[in-house]
Design a protein around this motif. Structure first.
Motif, mmCIF file in Angstrom:
data_model
loop_
_atom_site.group_PDB
_atom_site.id
_atom_site.type_symbol
_atom_site.label_atom_id
_atom_site.label_comp_id
_atom_site.label_asym_id
_atom_site.label_seq_id
_atom_site.Cartn_x
_atom_site.Cartn_y
_atom_site.Cartn_z
ATOM 1 N N ILE A 127 0.831 -1.313 -0.045
ATOM 2 C CA ILE A 127 -0.242 0.143 0.091
ATOM 3 C C ILE A 127 0.680 1.443 -0.082
ATOM 4 O O ILE A 127 1.832 1.584 0.877
ATOM 5 N N PRO A 128 0.702 2.232 -1.187
ATOM 6 C CA PRO A 128 1.451 3.415 -0.944
ATOM 7 C C PRO A 128 1.510 4.166 0.300
ATOM 8 O O PRO A 128 0.397 4.259 0.777
ATOM 9 N N TYR A 188 -1.326 6.934 0.165
ATOM 10 C CA TYR A 188 -2.959 6.232 0.362
ATOM 11 C C TYR A 188 -3.076 5.980 1.811
ATOM 12 O O TYR A 188 -4.229 6.182 2.181
ATOM 13 N N LEU A 189 -2.081 5.465 2.718
ATOM 14 C CA LEU A 189 -2.319 4.894 3.857
ATOM 15 C C LEU A 189 -2.430 6.225 4.733
ATOM 16 O O LEU A 189 -3.538 6.256 5.703
ATOM 17 N N LEU A 214 -3.907 9.016 3.889
ATOM 18 C CA LEU A 214 -5.217 9.646 3.627
ATOM 19 C C LEU A 214 -6.130 8.672 4.223
ATOM 20 O O LEU A 214 -7.257 9.314 4.531
ATOM 21 N N PHE A 215 -5.979 7.436 4.340
ATOM 22 C CA PHE A 215 -7.023 6.550 4.696
ATOM 23 C C PHE A 215 -7.028 6.734 6.403
ATOM 24 O O PHE A 215 -8.290 6.901 6.820
#
Length: 211
Positions: free
Chosen positions: A7-8, A11-12, A14-15
């Protein structure tokens, strides 16, 4: 959470930020002392009849209406997928019974969960996308009076612990699924099925058992 190593990082991050914002918003809007992860683009009606456990996650586009005699009870760690509707009453003339959902339950995206005749869902049960549950039937015995004016009848639906309901399955009034049942995708289920049954078809029948 268990995180996949591929997982980039952005992305993590922002999650995680999204979870923080939705958790704070859920706690404030639903007046909860512990996190309820609610997206802003959701509609929750009759909040006084909705009871949330810990760590309930409500995705975008969901509609939850608690109007019913017994309300909606969510257990702990319940996730509600995108664009899911949970509706307990079809009219104001006679409101529905309600819905009780256990712990660690996952409701897939685009589902419809009616509660007019009462629905019970056990712990650790998961639902695929586009599943619909209908604990209500129209009366139709009189061929003179329009069906819409003949009222409805209810038996209720009970789904046990540790069940897996496949995508686009339809669960009809009077259905009882024992613990550990699997419902094949697209099945139309009505009747009583013992625990650990694998059912499928239209209407659904026992294909085999898990034991």
């Amino acid at each position: 959470y268990e995180i996949d190593v591929d997982i980039p990082l952005i992305y993590l991050l922002l999650f995680i930020l999204g979870k923080i914002f939705s958790g704070v918003y859920g706690m404030i809007s639903l007046r909860s002392l512990y996190p309820i992860y609610r997206n802003r683009n959701t509609l929750i009606k009759c909040k006084s009849k909705i009871y949330f456990g810990r760590n309930v996650q409500i995705s975008r586009g969901c509609i939850i209406d608690g109007l019913s005699h017994e309300g909606i009870h969510f257990g702990n760690n319940v996730s509600i997928g995108l664009n899911t509707t949970i509706l307990c009453s079809g009219s104001l003339k006679s409101i529905g019974k309600g819905i009780r959902i256990g712990n660690n339950v996952g409701l897939g995206t685009n589902g419809f969960y009616g509660g007019a005749g009462g629905v019970e869902i056990g712990d650790d049960t998961i639902f695929g996308n586009f599943v619909s549950i209908h604990p209500e039937n129209h009366n139709y015995d009189n061929d003179i009076i329009p069906i819409r004016q003949q009222g409805v009848n209810h038996k209720g639906i009970r789904i046990g612990n540790n069940c897996w309901i496949g995508a686009k399955a339809t669960i009809l009034d009077g259905t009882i699924l024992g613990d550990g049942c699997i419902v094949a995708a697209g099945a139309v289920v009505t009747g009583i099925f013992p625990g650990n049954s694998i059912v499928g078809g239209v209407p659904a029948k026992i294909i085999k058992t898990r034991i």
